[in-house]
Design an enzyme around this catalytic site. Structure first.
Site, PDB file in Angstrom:
ATOM      1  N   GLU A  16       3.402 -68.820  50.338  1.00 20.61           N
ATOM      2  CA  GLU A  16       2.778 -70.125  50.589  1.00 20.61           C
ATOM      3  C   GLU A  16       2.291 -70.716  49.282  1.00 20.61           C
ATOM      4  O   GLU A  16       1.711 -70.010  48.452  1.00 20.61           O
ATOM      5  CB  GLU A  16       1.583 -69.977  51.549  1.00 20.61           C
ATOM      6  CG  GLU A  16       0.900 -71.325  51.816  1.00 20.61           C
ATOM      7  CD  GLU A  16      -0.358 -71.202  52.650  1.00 20.61           C
ATOM      8  OE1 GLU A  16      -0.248 -70.914  53.845  1.00 20.61           O
ATOM      9  OE2 GLU A  16      -1.459 -71.403  52.077  1.00 20.61           O
ATOM     10  N   THR A  47       1.562 -76.242  51.985  1.00 20.59           N
ATOM     11  CA  THR A  47       0.424 -76.706  52.793  1.00 20.59           C
ATOM     12  C   THR A  47       0.329 -78.235  52.764  1.00 20.59           C
ATOM     13  O   THR A  47       0.960 -78.916  51.939  1.00 20.59           O
ATOM     14  CB  THR A  47      -0.915 -76.114  52.303  1.00 20.59           C
ATOM     15  OG1 THR A  47      -1.183 -76.640  51.008  1.00 20.59           O
ATOM     16  CG2 THR A  47      -0.880 -74.588  52.265  1.00 20.59           C
ATOM     17  N   TYR A  48      -0.488 -78.749  53.680  1.00 20.39           N
ATOM     18  CA  TYR A  48      -0.629 -80.211  53.853  1.00 20.39           C
ATOM     19  C   TYR A  48      -2.098 -80.472  54.151  1.00 20.39           C
ATOM     20  O   TYR A  48      -2.644 -79.928  55.125  1.00 20.39           O
ATOM     21  CB  TYR A  48       0.235 -80.612  55.044  1.00 20.39           C
ATOM     22  CG  TYR A  48       0.439 -82.083  55.306  1.00 20.39           C
ATOM     23  CD1 TYR A  48       1.721 -82.634  55.246  1.00 20.39           C
ATOM     24  CD2 TYR A  48      -0.613 -82.919  55.671  1.00 20.39           C
ATOM     25  CE1 TYR A  48       1.934 -83.978  55.526  1.00 20.39           C
ATOM     26  CE2 TYR A  48      -0.403 -84.263  55.940  1.00 20.39           C
ATOM     27  CZ  TYR A  48       0.868 -84.778  55.864  1.00 20.39           C
ATOM     28  OH  TYR A  48       1.088 -86.109  56.151  1.00 20.39           O
ATOM     29  N   ASP A 109      -8.484 -78.711  60.536  1.00 20.81           N
ATOM     30  CA  ASP A 109      -9.917 -78.581  60.838  1.00 20.81           C
ATOM     31  C   ASP A 109     -10.469 -79.937  61.266  1.00 20.81           C
ATOM     32  O   ASP A 109     -10.072 -80.968  60.731  1.00 20.81           O
ATOM     33  CB  ASP A 109     -10.663 -78.033  59.610  1.00 20.81           C
ATOM     34  CG  ASP A 109     -10.380 -76.537  59.445  1.00 20.81           C
ATOM     35  OD1 ASP A 109     -10.281 -75.849  60.471  1.00 20.81           O
ATOM     36  OD2 ASP A 109     -10.236 -76.088  58.295  1.00 20.81           O
ATOM     37  N   TYR A 143      -4.824 -65.944  64.607  1.00 22.99           N
ATOM     38  CA  TYR A 143      -6.058 -65.458  63.983  1.00 22.99           C
ATOM     39  C   TYR A 143      -6.407 -64.047  64.442  1.00 22.99           C
ATOM     40  O   TYR A 143      -7.004 -63.871  65.512  1.00 22.99           O
ATOM     41  CB  TYR A 143      -7.199 -66.442  64.315  1.00 22.99           C
ATOM     42  CG  TYR A 143      -6.848 -67.839  63.863  1.00 22.99           C
ATOM     43  CD1 TYR A 143      -7.219 -68.290  62.609  1.00 22.99           C
ATOM     44  CD2 TYR A 143      -6.051 -68.675  64.669  1.00 22.99           C
ATOM     45  CE1 TYR A 143      -6.835 -69.539  62.158  1.00 22.99           C
ATOM     46  CE2 TYR A 143      -5.657 -69.929  64.229  1.00 22.99           C
ATOM     47  CZ  TYR A 143      -6.051 -70.359  62.973  1.00 22.99           C
ATOM     48  OH  TYR A 143      -5.655 -71.594  62.525  1.00 22.99           O
ATOM     49  N   HIS A 147     -10.017 -67.168  66.220  1.00 22.66           N
ATOM     50  CA  HIS A 147     -10.367 -68.450  65.602  1.00 22.66           C
ATOM     51  C   HIS A 147     -11.878 -68.701  65.766  1.00 22.66           C
ATOM     52  O   HIS A 147     -12.421 -68.468  66.852  1.00 22.66           O
ATOM     53  CB  HIS A 147      -9.563 -69.586  66.253  1.00 22.66           C
ATOM     54  CG  HIS A 147      -9.727 -70.892  65.531  1.00 22.66           C
ATOM     55  ND1 HIS A 147     -10.784 -71.741  65.771  1.00 22.66           N
ATOM     56  CD2 HIS A 147      -9.003 -71.469  64.538  1.00 22.66           C
ATOM     57  CE1 HIS A 147     -10.683 -72.794  64.969  1.00 22.66           C
ATOM     58  NE2 HIS A 147      -9.604 -72.658  64.216  1.00 22.66           N
TER      59      HIS A 147
END
Ligand code: FAD
Length: 287
Positions: A16, A47-48, A109, A143, A147
């Site tokens: 990544e 990633t974004y 998020d 997760y 999470h």
């Protein structure tokens, strides 16, 4: 290539990266990629930023160049919380037109300072939207330590099973520093009938600030062995870097021996660390 096809052949080893935060660093990402692609990873994900903007368009450009210039499979991350369906469709059209075949569909998020766009509340809705409208391979997040917003393990797995059933072909975990969390999580997914490959997200922790941020942001728990490393080498950046690399290699050795489907290395755009780790584990993941 669609990432789903790679798992049929081998233990996947993927990387990544994140797009440069400043315009001035744009060329740096390509020298980073020159070095990272030497490893011949099975794919590289980009990633974004959930806030979108320039960072989002950079994600697509870099993920597209990974395919076109380096001949390496790529995946574009796409967080949906701040997108309308029209905006999501524009981005997905651009992903498709850029030759990218894989999307990591995320919620992102919840922003503190802005109201979410409202069309997508959770990642499962984006997964369904992509599945219904695009010929793209869909990856999603999971997760091992649950999470932070989930009320409990049961709710977490119930929502994960639903997300997977909307069209996900493989999962990538958030980083964890104790493999027992991963093995317990994998058992929970098996009991729930989630039968797609799960890549273990491994972050080599090479500086103190980075781990403090991760603990705060993701609620990652620090095992005693890891705390000892921080105590012992915390004031010596080079020693801590080497200890962080050794710790990640140890985690990977154990995961591969326990039959993990793949390793997703959070490189933090650091080719030195990625090379050191790959050098130590390439015989394990390329059998
Ligand atoms: P979801 O799957 O929507 O889950 C979020 C919470 O909602 C969980 O508690 C879940 O149990 C619950 N939930 C899920 N579905 C429902 C439902 N239908 N009803 C009620 N509750 C539900 N963030 C970025 O901004 N950009 C990135 O590039 C990025 N890359 C990431 C890559 C990986 C591998 C991982 C693990 C995370 C990444 N993130 C990224 C962070 C991610 O956006 C956050 O962790 C976010 O808080 C949750 O995203 P998600 O897609 O897992 O959400």
């Amino acid at each position: 290539m669609k990432t789903a096809d790679i798992f049929k052949k081998k233990t996947v080893f993927s990387l990544e990266i994140f797009p440069p935060k400043r315009d001035a660093d744009e060329s740096v990402i390509y020298s980073t990629l020159d070095e990272l692609t030497d490893i011949h990873p099975d794919f590289i994900s980009v990633t974004y930023g959930a806030a979108g903007g320039k960072n989002g368009s950079n994600t697509i450009k870099i993920a597209s160049d990974i395919v076109a210039k380096y001949g390496t499979t790529s995946a574009a991350h796409l967080p949906c919380i701040n997108l309308t369906k029209t905006q999501a469709a524009e981005i997905l059209d651009s992903i498709k037109a850029s030759g990218i075949e894989n999307v990591l569909a995320l919620r992102g998020d919840i922003p503190d300072d802005t109201t979410p766009a409202g069309d997508f509340s959770h990642a499962d809705e984006l997964v369904s939207f992509i599945h219904d409208n695009y010929d793209l391979n869909i990856i999603a997040a999971c997760y091992p330590e649950v999470h932070p917003e989930s009320r409990n393990v049961v709710e977490d797995i119930k929502h994960l099973k639903n997300k997977v059933s909307c069209g996900v072909s493989h999962l990538i975990t958030q980083l964890f520093l104790d493999n027992r969390y991963f093995y317990d999580f994998r058992e929970r997914t098996q009991l729930a009938g989630i039968n797609i490959p799960i890549e273990a997200g491994i972050m080599p922790v090479t500086n103190k600030r980075q781990i403090e941020r991760m603990v705060k942001l993701c609620g990652v728990k620090l095992p005693t062995k890891f705390v000892r490393i921080l105590e012992h080498y915390g004031d010596n950046p080079v020693a801590l870097r080497d200890a962080g690399i050794a710790y990640a290699v140890d985690q990977i050795n154990d995961l591969v021996a326990e039959g993990v489907d793949g390793i997703h290395l959070y490189t933090m755009n650091d080719p030195y660390v990625a090379h050191k780790i790959y050098g130590a584990v390439h015989n394990l993941v390329n059998r």
